[in-house]
Design an enzyme around this catalytic site. Structure first.
Site, short mmCIF file in Angstrom:
data_model
loop_
_atom_site.label_atom_id
_atom_site.label_comp_id
_atom_site.label_asym_id
_atom_site.label_seq_id
_atom_site.Cartn_x
_atom_site.Cartn_y
_atom_site.Cartn_z
N ASP A 67 46.19 43.58 42.32
CA ASP A 67 45.46 44.37 41.31
C ASP A 67 46.36 45.30 40.52
OD1 ASP A 67 43.13 43.16 42.24
OD2 ASP A 67 42.87 44.69 43.77
N LYS A 116 48.12 42.22 36.62
CA LYS A 116 48.79 40.95 36.27
C LYS A 116 48.07 40.23 35.15
CE LYS A 116 48.30 39.68 40.54
NZ LYS A 116 47.81 40.94 41.12
N GLY A 137 41.26 38.37 41.19
CA GLY A 137 40.39 38.81 40.09
C GLY A 137 41.29 39.43 39.05
N HIS A 138 41.50 38.74 37.94
CA HIS A 138 42.43 39.22 36.91
C HIS A 138 41.63 39.62 35.68
CE1 HIS A 138 45.94 36.79 38.85
NE2 HIS A 138 45.39 37.64 39.68
N GLN A 174 47.49 38.00 43.83
CA GLN A 174 47.77 38.95 44.92
C GLN A 174 49.07 39.72 44.64
OE1 GLN A 174 46.74 35.47 46.18
NE2 GLN A 174 44.79 36.37 45.63
P1 GDP Z 1 45.23 41.99 38.58
O1 GDP Z 1 44.49 41.40 39.73
O2 GDP Z 1 46.65 42.31 38.93
O3 GDP Z 1 45.13 41.16 37.34
O4 GDP Z 1 44.53 43.39 38.27
P2 GDP Z 1 42.94 43.67 38.17
O5 GDP Z 1 42.43 43.10 36.90
O6 GDP Z 1 42.26 43.28 39.43
O7 GDP Z 1 42.93 45.26 38.17
C1 GDP Z 1 43.57 45.99 37.19
C2 GDP Z 1 42.53 46.87 36.47
O8 GDP Z 1 43.20 47.88 35.74
C3 GDP Z 1 41.70 46.12 35.47
O9 GDP Z 1 40.42 46.69 35.44
C4 GDP Z 1 42.42 46.35 34.15
O10 GDP Z 1 41.56 46.28 33.02
C5 GDP Z 1 42.90 47.76 34.35
N1 GDP Z 1 44.17 48.10 33.68
C6 GDP Z 1 45.26 47.32 33.46
N2 GDP Z 1 46.25 48.04 32.91
C7 GDP Z 1 45.76 49.30 32.80
C8 GDP Z 1 46.32 50.52 32.31
O11 GDP Z 1 47.49 50.61 31.91
N3 GDP Z 1 45.53 51.63 32.36
C9 GDP Z 1 44.25 51.61 32.83
N4 GDP Z 1 43.56 52.74 32.84
N5 GDP Z 1 43.70 50.46 33.27
C10 GDP Z 1 44.44 49.34 33.26
P1 IMO Z 2 44.61 39.79 42.69
O1 IMO Z 2 45.20 38.49 42.26
C1 IMO Z 2 43.88 42.61 45.93
C2 IMO Z 2 43.33 40.91 49.93
C3 IMO Z 2 41.97 41.06 50.57
C4 IMO Z 2 42.38 41.17 52.04
C5 IMO Z 2 43.53 40.17 52.12
C6 IMO Z 2 43.15 38.81 52.65
O2 IMO Z 2 43.39 40.17 41.95
O3 IMO Z 2 45.64 40.86 42.76
P2 IMO Z 2 41.86 36.75 51.56
O4 IMO Z 2 40.47 36.64 51.03
O5 IMO Z 2 42.92 36.44 50.57
O6 IMO Z 2 42.04 36.00 52.85
O7 IMO Z 2 42.02 38.32 51.96
O8 IMO Z 2 44.05 40.04 50.81
N1 IMO Z 2 43.33 40.26 48.59
C7 IMO Z 2 43.52 40.94 47.45
N2 IMO Z 2 43.67 42.26 47.22
N3 IMO Z 2 43.96 41.73 44.92
C8 IMO Z 2 43.85 40.41 45.14
O9 IMO Z 2 44.07 39.48 44.18
C9 IMO Z 2 43.58 39.95 46.44
N4 IMO Z 2 43.39 38.74 47.01
C10 IMO Z 2 43.25 38.94 48.33
O10 IMO Z 2 41.31 42.24 50.13
O11 IMO Z 2 42.89 42.44 52.30
MG MG Z 3 42.77 41.77 40.83
#
Ligand code: GDP
Ligand code: IMO
Ligand code: MG
Length: 443
Positions: free
Chosen positions: A13, A16, A40-41, A223
């Site tokens: 998270d 990415k 979840g991206h 991840q």
């Molecule tokens: P990922 O799994 O690495 O793609 O990240 P996620 O999408 O799960 O979580 C990142 C969250 O931070 C999302 O809700 C993005 O919209 C938000 N986000 C990304 N870059 C920034 C930033 O620079 N500032 C803020 N406030 N939010 C951001």
């Molecule tokens: P993105 O791509 C954050 C975590 C789960 C748990 C562990 C194992 O959005 O960064 P699993 O279901 O993979 O067997 O769970 O990994 N986990 C993540 N945490 N971002 C993710 O993906 C994750 N995918 C799995 O919360 O701790």
């Molecule tokens: Mg994510």
């Protein structure tokens, strides 16, 4: 033109999705190479929020070929729902290509993920319950079914009979759960196969041809480094290789096809699920980060644990990924603090460590050693260049860059595409700031 890898430096998270979407503009192909719909991206474009679990984040650009590589575990139901959602938004998904060798997630994998977590009780891992671990376990034990099996009805029925008999025995006899109905699974998956058949292909060949023709290929990790099956905080990890090596095995290219590894790194640290997290702030500071950063899991909606930036993990991620540059995100979230802490080492008993301990018990017992840096109490979401950032924010970034020993290439100051500072030539000061190597660090 060689490939570029984007991966997470921490526990996922990191942003990415945003960074992949941004850089995809200059690419021809974006490949997801591991994980499944546990990911979840998020992409935010003109306040429109798109949450992708399987489809690569390059999908928004019509010139991109999005590829789901062999290293991904595919839940066809989730994939089709995502494709339908994108289509409803007017996005063309017909360019998507799926590896014939990617394994599929079956309902028994989801059931077993849930049952195993229940069985573990207090020792549970906090998985996303999406069947990821059981699907990769079947792949490794050579019981898994691949997309190429799913699109061949006769093959699928035969293989599924064997696999499901074993899985049902496990579900009912070990866990006391409800068995799955073979005929029902066959008919449901036949429907998925009907819709996906035309997209399933030899993606390693497709990717290699693109590279050979000089096209730009971006490999989008899911991840993060500390969730890697081998290099993360095992067993509190996911079941795939989320470090850079996974980009090769999960897409069918060799290491010399990769030229850059960009580590997407949050300006603080978050973690969903259980496991050690030395800089966690289970207090008002963590709550403030969670609230301002909207730190809720994109896939499960769970509250993300939050804490200060951890330089030990950063240096570890640089090392195990051969990371070449950093994309730092969510810098704006730190604007609320008068002073900031960065962990530069760990105290473990009477030892001071500058490296992540190899054993989990040791890691769990680590106390962070912090260096305090001044904060900036102004809004930075509108900054368009490095020089527009407050001096304290620039100092913070320089500190991170110097200790990581690699350059920061991108700074994200908000979720929107345009809330991004690209540093290619944009910041002379940051480029010139002296890089030092880990061994020189004063801890
Ligand atoms: P990922 O799994 O690495 O793609 O990240 P996620 O999408 O799960 O979580 C990142 C969250 O931070 C999302 O809700 C993005 O919209 C938000 N986000 C990304 N870059 C920034 C930033 O620079 N500032 C803020 N406030 N939010 C951001
Ligand atoms: P993105 O791509 C954050 C975590 C789960 C748990 C562990 C194992 O959005 O960064 P699993 O279901 O993979 O067997 O769970 O990994 N986990 C993540 N945490 N971002 C993710 O993906 C994750 N995918 C799995 O919360 O701790
Ligand atoms: Mg994510």
């Amino acid at each position: 033109m060689p490939g570029i890898v984007i991966l997470g430096s921490q526990w996922g998270d990191e942003g990415k999705g945003k960074v992949t979407d941004l850089l995809a503009d200059d690419m021809d192909m974006v490949v997801r190479y591991q994980g499944g719909n546990n990911a979840g991206h998020t992409i935010v474009c003109d306040q429109d929020v798109l949450k992708l679990h399987l489809v690569p984040s390059g999908i928004l650009y019509p010139h991109i070929v999005p590829v789901i590589g062999n290293g991904v575990v595919v839940n066809p139901k989730v994939l089709l729902e995502e494709m339908d959602d994108l289509t409803a938004r007017g996005i063309d998904v017909s360019r998507l290509r799926l590896s014939s060798a990617a394994h599929i997630i079956l309902p028994c994998h989801e059931a077993l993920d849930r049952l195993a977590e229940e069985q573990r009780g207090g020792a549970r891992l906090g998985t996303t319950n999406r069947g990821i671990g059981p699907a990769y376990a079947d792949k490794a034990s050579r019981l898994g079914l691949r997309l190429q099996d799913m699109v061949d009805p006769k093959h699928f029925t035969e293989k599924l009979k064997t696999t499901l008999a074993l899985k049902n025995a496990l579900i009912t006899k070990v866990y006391g759960g409800e068995p799955l109905d073979l005929a029902e699974v066959i008919s449901t998956y036949a429907g998925y196969a009907e819709r996906l058949r035309g997209l399933v292909t030899d993606t390693p060949l497709l990717i290699k041809r693109a590279l050979a023709e000089g096209e730009n290929v971006l490999f989008e990790g899911a991840q993060g480094t500390m969730l890697d099956l081998d290099h993360g905080t095992y067993p509190y990890v996911t079941s795939s290789s989320s470090t850079a090596g996974g980009a090769c095995t999960g897409s069918g290219v060799g290491p010399f096809d990769l030229s850059e590894v960009i580590g997407v790194t949050k300006a603080y640290v978050t973690r969903v699920g259980l496991g050690p997290f030395p800089t966690e702030q289970d207090n008002r500071i963590g709550e403030a980060m969670q609230e301002v950063g909207q730190e809720f899991g994109t896939t499960t909606g769970r509250r993300r644990r939050c804490g200060w930036f951890d330089m030990v993990i950063m240096r570890y991620a640089v090392r195990v990924n051969s990371m070449t540059s950093i994309a730092i995100t969510k810098l704006d979230v730190l604007s609320q603090f008068e002073s900031l802490k960065v962990c530069t080492g760990y105290r473990c008993g009477d030892q001071v460590l500058s490296e992540v301990p190899v054993d989990l018990a040791g890691f769990g017992a680590c106390e962070p050693i912090y260096q305090e840096l001044p904060g900036w109490s102004s809004h930075i979401g509108g900054a368009t260049s490095f020089d527009e950032l407050p001096v304290q924010a620039r100092d913070y970034l320089e500190f991170v860059q110097r200790e990581a020993g690699i350059p920061i290439r991108l700074i994200s100051v908000g979720p929107e595409r345009n809330q991004t500072i690209l540093l290619d030539g944009a910041s002379r000061r940051l480029e010139k700031s002296k890089l030092i190597y880990r061994d020189d660090l004063p801890i």
